[in-house]
Design an enzyme around this catalytic site. Structure first.
Site, PDB file in Angstrom:
ATOM      1  N   LYS A 145      -2.555   7.860  -2.627  1.00 42.35           N
ATOM      2  CA  LYS A 145      -2.294   6.775  -3.570  1.00 42.35           C
ATOM      3  C   LYS A 145      -1.571   7.312  -4.804  1.00 42.35           C
ATOM      4  CE  LYS A 145      -6.386   3.939  -2.538  1.00 42.35           C
ATOM      5  NZ  LYS A 145      -5.684   2.700  -2.152  1.00 42.35           N
ATOM      6  N   ARG A 192     -11.250  -0.059   7.281  1.00 38.04           N
ATOM      7  CA  ARG A 192     -11.416  -0.676   8.598  1.00 38.04           C
ATOM      8  C   ARG A 192     -11.818   0.352   9.647  1.00 38.04           C
ATOM      9  NH1 ARG A 192      -5.256  -2.586   8.103  1.00 38.04           N
ATOM     10  NH2 ARG A 192      -5.900  -2.404   5.923  1.00 38.04           N
TER      11      ARG A 192
HETATM   12  N1  BES Z   1      -9.643   0.768  -1.027  1.00 40.87           N
HETATM   13  C1  BES Z   1      -8.342   0.267  -0.729  1.00 40.87           C
HETATM   14  C2  BES Z   1      -8.207  -1.215  -1.089  1.00 40.87           C
HETATM   15  C3  BES Z   1      -7.854  -1.519  -2.500  1.00 40.87           C
HETATM   16  C4  BES Z   1      -6.555  -1.311  -2.956  1.00 40.87           C
HETATM   17  C5  BES Z   1      -8.763  -2.048  -3.343  1.00 40.87           C
HETATM   18  C6  BES Z   1      -6.219  -1.623  -4.243  1.00 40.87           C
HETATM   19  C7  BES Z   1      -8.430  -2.365  -4.646  1.00 40.87           C
HETATM   20  C8  BES Z   1      -7.152  -2.162  -5.094  1.00 40.87           C
HETATM   21  C9  BES Z   1      -8.044   0.405   0.748  1.00 40.87           C
HETATM   22  O1  BES Z   1      -8.639   1.466   1.393  1.00 40.87           O
HETATM   23  C10 BES Z   1      -6.574   0.572   0.857  1.00 40.87           C
HETATM   24  O2  BES Z   1      -6.087   1.529   0.347  1.00 40.87           O
HETATM   25  N2  BES Z   1      -5.903  -0.370   1.502  1.00 40.87           N
HETATM   26  C11 BES Z   1      -4.502  -0.326   1.615  1.00 40.87           C
HETATM   27  C12 BES Z   1      -4.129  -0.748   3.006  1.00 40.87           C
HETATM   28  C13 BES Z   1      -2.682  -0.528   3.343  1.00 40.87           C
HETATM   29  C14 BES Z   1      -2.400   0.952   3.451  1.00 40.87           C
HETATM   30  C15 BES Z   1      -2.374  -1.205   4.637  1.00 40.87           C
HETATM   31  C16 BES Z   1      -3.900  -1.297   0.584  1.00 40.87           C
HETATM   32  O3  BES Z   1      -4.450  -2.373   0.406  1.00 40.87           O
HETATM   33  O4  BES Z   1      -2.928  -0.937  -0.042  1.00 40.87           O
HETATM   34 ZN    ZN Z   2      -7.528   3.265   1.226  1.00 43.27          ZN
END
Ligand code: BES
Ligand code: ZN
Ligand code: ZN
Length: 503
Positions: A285, A359
């Site tokens: 991230k 997931r």
């Molecule tokens: N924990 C995150 C979801 C999240 C993202 C919560 C931003 C709050 C704010 C999750 O594990 C994630 O990173 N999801 C990705 C999925 C994507 C790579 C398909 C997302 O939502 O960007």
């Molecule tokens: Zn994630």
């Protein structure tokens, strides 16, 4: 903080502050008649006991009883309380349990910084229904929570409210039960919030498991924690793939509640995402805002908080919580984009993005829940940024393969003042999860990300009634509110408990 019911006449209530809820009403003919707008009746009584002061504030326009508005009278004559606080509830036809919960919270957060140690809230007679008593107590306990566990200021606990008193006209067992229920619910929600507030260095998967075990011992739940080796034996390749990049080993936390007398053979599974920190893994991230990813175990913490309350309130249905706890880290042992893992139910998954890890851990926990005999599944997860785009910080996104079951969950949420919104799950979305090399890909491309994430999970629920709650937008309060601190919200705890109690 302690809480109790007091049924003495209002002038005899001994408290630093006696809070009088007042409804917003258009004043009848002429300013002098402003007092006639005073409702509930207890507000009228308090007004009269202390020389018509609320009436005067309404007349002068200093106070109009809008929701969460307040005015304080010090050293009132005619009553024992050291302060009288008129507290606005807004229009009577629009005042719900949720509004009273907020009002009680706002009263606590107004008075606590002023050094007030005992607060009494007048709930009489129109506001004395058991649900309202619960809501008021919840509001006070939730408002009392501060995410300051790691602030060393020796003065931080100098200002504490010791006692929250609910003033009612007459004693009743219903009210006693409602008070107890409200306290258990809110303290359990605060248990969740404290867990969510823990940073990743202090709350690793094993520490989360220890906290769950200690709570289970206190409340009489049974607890089992599966370690990496046991998960390997069970074939949880999807969960273990996420965990392999971290020096902190994973844990699958299982807490069980068995009712004294079951009214059905249903067995509810509560599954919560327990990523103690989400860096994104190799699909790392951006650094900006990454610190918030300590909250990526909010679903797991919500499930644990719900179990804490369920253990005490004893619904008549079996409930088991499953919290897959992992840390998602990059590193030399981490899973790579393109890796193919085999889940516990045998399906293979191509990991196109290691940041879509929630997931991957949920599905193995869900398969395990089904193998344990669970008949109904609800999961909560801070799963996608896409749900935040779709619903902001207001509604939880609720996905399902069973409309009736979702209606039940949403009704439970509504009763508890938690907002949830039905999201679609049409089969067309499944197209996006095709992989060239495995049964499924773990991401579905750019659009509809919250739906494709839910669709991915649906592939593993084996047709069991299932509701998925994406709490990414609602598990964190971005800005402090008059009735709530900034930080973890503890969303979904009360919904889960209500669902079990009203099964
Ligand atoms: N924990 C995150 C979801 C999240 C993202 C919560 C931003 C709050 C704010 C999750 O594990 C994630 O990173 N999801 C990705 C999925 C994507 C790579 C398909 C997302 O939502 O960007
Ligand atoms: Zn994630
Ligand atoms: Zn995550």
């Amino acid at each position: 903080m302690q809480t109790r019911i007091d049924t003495r006449p209002l002038e005899q209530i001994d408290a630093d502050a006696l809070v009088i809820p007042v409804f917003e009403r258009p004043a009848p003919e002429g300013l002098a008649a402003a007092g006639e707008a005073l409702a509930p009746a207890s507000a009228r009584a308090a007004n009269e006991k202390a020389g018509g002061w609320i009436e005067e504030c309404l007349r002068t326009g200093e106070f109009s009883a809008k929701a969460l508005e307040s005015v304080t009278l010090h050293r009132p004559s005619g009553v024992r309380a050291r302060r009288l606080v008129a507290l606005g509830l807004g229009k009577p036809d629009k005042c719900t349990n949720a509004d009273l919960r907020k009002a009680a919270g706002a009263a606590l957060r107004l008075l606590k910084p002023k050094g007030v140690r005992s607060i009494a809230l007048l709930l009489d007679p129109e506001l004395a229904a058991p649900d309202l008593v619960s809501a008021a107590v919840e509001g006070a306990f939730l408002a009392d929570f501060e995410p300051d566990a790691y602030k060393t200021d020796p003065k931080k606990n100098e200002k504490a409210v010791d006692e929250f008193i609910v003033v009612l006209a007459e004693p009743s067992t219903k009210a006693d039960e409602a008070l107890r229920r409200g306290q258990i619910l809110a303290e359990s929600q605060n248990f969740t919030r404290a867990l969510v507030n823990e940073p990743g260095n202090r709350l690793t998967p094993l520490v989360l498991a220890d906290r769950a075990r200690a709570m289970a011992e206190e409340t009489g739940l049974s607890c089992e924690v599966l370690d990496r080796e046991q998960m390997k034996q069970l074939g949880m390749g999807s969960l273990l793939g996420v965990a392999q990049g971290s020096a902190n080993p994973p844990a699958l936390i299982v807490l069980s509640y068995k009712p004294p007398r079951a009214l059905s053979n249903d067995h509810l599974a509560l599954v919560g995402k327990g990523v103690t920190f989400d860096t994104g893994g190799i699909s790392i991230k951006p650094s900006e805002g990454m610190e918030k990813m300590k909250y990526d175990m909010a679903g797991g913490a919500a499930v644990l908080g719900a179990m804490r309350a369920i253990a005490q309130l004893k619904p008549s249905i079996s409930v088991t919580a499953f919290v897959p706890a992992v840390e998602n880290m990059p590193g030399s042992a981490a899973q790579r984009p393109g890796d193919i893992v085999t889940s516990m139910n045998g399906k293979t998954i191509e990991v196109l993005n290691t940041d879509a890890e929630g997931r991957l851990i949920l599905i193995d926990a869900i398969t395990y829940a089904i193998r344990q005999g669970c008949t109904h599944l609800v999961d909560a997860a801070t799963l996608t940024g896409a749900i935040v785009v779709a619903l902001g910080n207001v509604h939880v996104g609720a996905f399902t393969n069973d409309e009736d079951f979702r209606a039940k969950v949403i009704a439970a949420a509504k009763a508890e003042g938690e907002k949830m919104w039905a999201m679609p799950l049409d089969d067309e979305y499944k197209e996006q999860l095709k992989s060239a090399f495995a049964d499924l890909a773990n991401i579905g491309g750019r659009w509809g990300g919250a739906v494709t994430a839910a669709k991915f999970i649906e592939e593993f629920v084996e047709e069991k009634p299932w509701v998925h709650l994406d709490i990414a937008g609602t598990a964190w309060v971005e800005e402090a509110k008059p009735f709530l601190s900034k930080g973890p919200s503890g969303v979904a705890v009360r919904t889960f408990v209500n669902l079990a109690l009203n099964w």
